[in-house]
Design an enzyme around this catalytic site. Structure first.
Site, PDB file in Angstrom:
ATOM      1  N   LYS A  10       0.831  -1.199   0.000  1.00  0.00           N
ATOM      2  CA  LYS A  10       0.000   0.000   0.000  1.00  0.00           C
ATOM      3  C   LYS A  10       0.875   1.262   0.000  1.00  0.00           C
ATOM      4  O   LYS A  10       2.096   1.185   0.206  1.00  0.00           O
ATOM      5  CB  LYS A  10      -0.938  -0.055   1.210  1.00  0.00           C
ATOM      6  N   TYR A  50     -12.097  -2.913  -3.445  1.00  0.00           N
ATOM      7  CA  TYR A  50     -12.650  -3.080  -2.099  1.00  0.00           C
ATOM      8  C   TYR A  50     -14.173  -3.104  -2.086  1.00  0.00           C
ATOM      9  O   TYR A  50     -14.791  -2.780  -1.076  1.00  0.00           O
ATOM     10  CB  TYR A  50     -12.130  -1.968  -1.188  1.00  0.00           C
ATOM     11  N   ASN A 113      -1.942  -0.097   7.211  1.00  0.00           N
ATOM     12  CA  ASN A 113      -1.381  -1.407   7.555  1.00  0.00           C
ATOM     13  C   ASN A 113      -0.475  -2.006   6.478  1.00  0.00           C
ATOM     14  O   ASN A 113      -0.295  -3.218   6.406  1.00  0.00           O
ATOM     15  CB  ASN A 113      -2.484  -2.369   8.000  1.00  0.00           C
ATOM     16  N   HIS A 116      -1.630  -5.583   1.561  1.00  0.00           N
ATOM     17  CA  HIS A 116      -2.869  -6.354   1.390  1.00  0.00           C
ATOM     18  C   HIS A 116      -2.528  -7.716   0.799  1.00  0.00           C
ATOM     19  O   HIS A 116      -1.658  -7.824  -0.062  1.00  0.00           O
ATOM     20  CB  HIS A 116      -3.812  -5.622   0.423  1.00  0.00           C
ATOM     21  N   GLU A 127      -8.962 -10.878  -7.848  1.00  0.00           N
ATOM     22  CA  GLU A 127      -8.056  -9.731  -7.721  1.00  0.00           C
ATOM     23  C   GLU A 127      -6.943  -9.763  -8.769  1.00  0.00           C
ATOM     24  O   GLU A 127      -6.574  -8.724  -9.320  1.00  0.00           O
ATOM     25  CB  GLU A 127      -7.489  -9.667  -6.296  1.00  0.00           C
TER      26      GLU A 127
HETATM   27  P1  CMP Z   1      -6.790  -5.284   3.737  1.00  0.00           P
HETATM   28  O1  CMP Z   1      -6.113  -6.568   4.009  1.00  0.00           O
HETATM   29  O2  CMP Z   1      -6.353  -4.506   2.555  1.00  0.00           O
HETATM   30  O3  CMP Z   1      -8.345  -5.554   3.607  1.00  0.00           O
HETATM   31  C1  CMP Z   1      -9.309  -4.587   3.891  1.00  0.00           C
HETATM   32  C2  CMP Z   1      -8.714  -3.349   4.472  1.00  0.00           C
HETATM   33  O4  CMP Z   1      -9.620  -2.511   5.130  1.00  0.00           O
HETATM   34  C3  CMP Z   1      -7.731  -3.728   5.560  1.00  0.00           C
HETATM   35  O5  CMP Z   1      -6.605  -4.324   5.019  1.00  0.00           O
HETATM   36  C4  CMP Z   1      -7.518  -2.394   6.226  1.00  0.00           C
HETATM   37  O6  CMP Z   1      -6.597  -1.587   5.505  1.00  0.00           O
HETATM   38  C5  CMP Z   1      -8.897  -1.784   6.094  1.00  0.00           C
HETATM   39  N1  CMP Z   1      -9.629  -1.856   7.350  1.00  0.00           N
HETATM   40  C6  CMP Z   1     -10.200  -2.944   7.901  1.00  0.00           C
HETATM   41  N2  CMP Z   1     -10.796  -2.611   9.043  1.00  0.00           N
HETATM   42  C7  CMP Z   1     -10.608  -1.291   9.211  1.00  0.00           C
HETATM   43  C8  CMP Z   1     -10.993  -0.355  10.215  1.00  0.00           C
HETATM   44  N3  CMP Z   1     -11.697  -0.728  11.286  1.00  0.00           N
HETATM   45  N4  CMP Z   1     -10.603   0.932  10.050  1.00  0.00           N
HETATM   46  C9  CMP Z   1      -9.905   1.306   8.971  1.00  0.00           C
HETATM   47  N5  CMP Z   1      -9.510   0.460   7.994  1.00  0.00           N
HETATM   48  C10 CMP Z   1      -9.857  -0.806   8.131  1.00  0.00           C
END
Ligand code: CMP
Length: 144
Positions: A10, A50, A113, A116, A127
């Site tokens: 990301k 998403y 985070n 992904h 995907e």
């Molecule tokens: P990812 O593995 O990309 O899949 C969905 C994404 O949504 C996740 O990582 C986070 O980046 C985001 N995400 C999931 N839960 C939350 C949350 N409570 N607040 C903000 N972002 C979230």
């Protein structure tokens, strides 16, 4: 057919200089790199990626985050790569991801985070098709 997964570094991971570190972890584990590109993401494309989360309260913020800078999109292949890839990445919430995982080592915020990874073989197929409509390079190592 060999299992493949979609992995995306990301914008925060790219901007913090974690690209090589993340690739190294997948390579050293023994997975094979099948697709790799650096790209900016359009808002509509992020929304499509998403789409299953479109009703979540964090959806808008998530899309804003993903379009905030270039991402590295990858296809990795190997035995159990979807599930093992998620083990390497660690729990979605970096507050819960174990040390030694990518998020455990490099993140503290669920909204930033770093990476992904597809959550199932089915979503990996979807995907990979979305991110690599041009297909991926076919190759076999000649080193064995
Ligand atoms: P990812 O593995 O990309 O899949 C969905 C994404 O949504 C996740 O990582 C986070 O980046 C985001 N995400 C999931 N839960 C939350 C949350 N409570 N607040 C903000 N972002 C979230």
């Amino acid at each position: 057919e060999p299992e493949q997964t979609f992995i995306m570094i990301k914008p925060d991971g790219v901007q913090r200089g974690l690209v090589a570190e993340i690739i190294a972890r997948f390579e050293r584990k023994g997975f094979t790199l099948r697709g790799l590109k650096l790209q900016n993401v359009q808002q509509s494309f992020a929304e499509k990626h998403y789409e299953d989360l479109s009703s979540k309260p964090f959806f808008r913020g998530l899309v804003q985050y993903i379009v905030s800078g270039p991402v590295v999109a990858m296809v990795w292949e190997g035995k159990g790569v979807v599930s093992t890839g998620r083990t390497i990445i660690g729990a979605t919430n970096p507050a819960q991801s174990a040390p030694g995982t990518i998020r455990g080592d490099y993140a503290i915020d669920i909204g930033r985070n770093v990476i992904h990874g597809s959550d199932s073989v089915e979503s990996a197929k979807k995907e990979i098709h979305l991110w690599f409509p041009e297909g991926i390079v076919q190759w076999t190592s000649s080193l064995h």
